[in-house]
Design a protein around this motif. Sequence first.
Motif, PDB file in Angstrom:
ATOM      1  N   UNK A 182      49.924  66.160  13.447  1.00 50.05           N
ATOM      2  CA  UNK A 182      48.797  66.972  13.160  1.00 50.05           C
ATOM      3  C   UNK A 182      48.791  67.215  11.936  1.00 50.05           C
ATOM      4  N   UNK A 183      49.967  67.882  11.332  1.00 44.25           N
ATOM      5  CA  UNK A 183      50.087  68.769  10.063  1.00 44.25           C
ATOM      6  C   UNK A 183      50.216  67.606   8.940  1.00 44.25           C
ATOM      7  N   UNK A 184      50.473  66.471   9.223  1.00 46.23           N
ATOM      8  CA  UNK A 184      50.495  65.427   8.131  1.00 46.23           C
ATOM      9  C   UNK A 184      49.131  64.836   7.736  1.00 46.23           C
ATOM     10  N   UNK A 185      48.154  64.689   8.963  1.00 41.84           N
ATOM     11  CA  UNK A 185      46.836  64.490   8.850  1.00 41.84           C
ATOM     12  C   UNK A 185      46.179  65.753   8.124  1.00 41.84           C
ATOM     13  N   UNK A 186      46.636  66.927   8.320  1.00 38.34           N
ATOM     14  CA  UNK A 186      46.048  68.189   7.823  1.00 38.34           C
ATOM     15  C   UNK A 186      46.439  68.036   6.081  1.00 38.34           C
ATOM     16  N   UNK A 187      47.641  67.723   5.740  1.00 41.14           N
ATOM     17  CA  UNK A 187      47.901  67.489   4.422  1.00 41.14           C
ATOM     18  C   UNK A 187      47.156  66.623   3.842  1.00 41.14           C
TER      19      UNK A 187
ATOM     20  N   UNK B 135      40.583  58.841   9.487  1.00 39.80           N
ATOM     21  CA  UNK B 135      41.698  58.835  10.531  1.00 39.80           C
ATOM     22  C   UNK B 135      42.279  60.338  10.216  1.00 39.80           C
ATOM     23  N   UNK B 136      42.581  60.582   9.080  1.00 35.32           N
ATOM     24  CA  UNK B 136      43.341  61.902   8.736  1.00 35.32           C
ATOM     25  C   UNK B 136      42.367  63.101   9.172  1.00 35.32           C
ATOM     26  N   UNK B 137      41.191  63.013   8.701  1.00 36.41           N
ATOM     27  CA  UNK B 137      40.287  64.070   9.173  1.00 36.41           C
ATOM     28  C   UNK B 137      40.228  64.097  10.880  1.00 36.41           C
ATOM     29  N   UNK B 138      39.897  63.142  11.587  1.00 34.14           N
ATOM     30  CA  UNK B 138      40.272  63.117  13.108  1.00 34.14           C
ATOM     31  C   UNK B 138      41.512  63.447  13.533  1.00 34.14           C
ATOM     32  N   UNK B 139      42.703  63.227  12.876  1.00 29.74           N
ATOM     33  CA  UNK B 139      43.999  63.520  13.194  1.00 29.74           C
ATOM     34  C   UNK B 139      44.525  64.855  13.420  1.00 29.74           C
ATOM     35  N   UNK B 140      43.657  65.581  12.301  1.00 28.02           N
ATOM     36  CA  UNK B 140      43.783  67.368  12.437  1.00 28.02           C
ATOM     37  C   UNK B 140      43.905  67.973  13.719  1.00 28.02           C
ATOM     38  N   UNK B 141      42.694  67.328  14.468  1.00 24.30           N
ATOM     39  CA  UNK B 141      42.659  67.978  15.817  1.00 24.30           C
ATOM     40  C   UNK B 141      43.267  67.038  16.939  1.00 24.30           C
ATOM     41  N   UNK B 142      43.051  65.855  16.908  1.00 22.11           N
ATOM     42  CA  UNK B 142      43.416  64.952  18.095  1.00 22.11           C
ATOM     43  C   UNK B 142      44.927  64.735  17.874  1.00 22.11           C
TER      44      UNK B 142
END
Length: 284
Positions: free
Chosen positions: A256-261, A210-217
């Motif tokens: 998205x930045x929270x997913x990135x971190x 979910x975190x990896x997908x959230x970087x873009x989505x």
Amino acid sequence: MIALIKAEYRKIFTTSLWWALLIPVVVLGFGAGWLGTAFGGIIDMVEEFSASLPLGLLSVALSTNFGTIFALLFGAMSFAGEFRSKSITTTYLTANPRSSVLWAKLIACAGIGVLYGLANVLVASFGALLGAGQDMGNFGGLGSWLGVGGAGVLAMLLWTLLGVGFGALIANSVLVIILPLVYKFAVEFILSISLIDTAVSGISPYLPGAAGNGIVSNLAVPLFVSAVAGPDEPNTPRAAFELLHLFFGGTYGHPWWASLLTFLGYTALFVAGGWFVSTRRDVV
């Protein structure tokens, strides 16, 4: 170190793994890009906004989330494959310390990850353009396209680096293929479903997939809604966001930045684990 990096690139380009995994990235990227803009159900859902539909942004997100698994597999096999072919013994004998091998692989594979990311964004955008009848308005402006595309390249890069760490940690060419596939498409899916409407449902966006997908989505979906709704964005029903996230990935209300971190943390964890184990593992 430069010599080690050159050696890693030679290993990459003298084998078929890099282009064999690039093919599904390109094919799925184009298919997802075309599907994203041609998806009639989404068009029907947002017709009420009476505005242009930047579905190209969602297409790039969708294609990225399909393609990252191949970037992970490439990174993992770049390390685990050496244990299968027994070339890791020679690699370690010519490199001192052992940790330099991991860093050389990370640097070399980072370049391939960027290549995968760029190929995915460009091919998905081309597919989206065809699916939208060659309407450039379906990308929501150059700034939005560059933002989502850049996030897509970054996601592909991080998945590749996580794969390198995972391959160093496991060092089994069969397991590094099976385990990520089973986890991403079965374990995490079941776990996410089971967490719905529970007291700990808030941890779902922090799961690796979910975190990896959230970087873009988690960037593409809000940009899409903002472009379509305009000044009425605050009145956009939550259901619209959730339906978009259901199809294109990410989580409602999660930046998205929270997913990135979060995913950076997973990447660092696997790389550190791979470094710890690989510097102590016996080889023959």
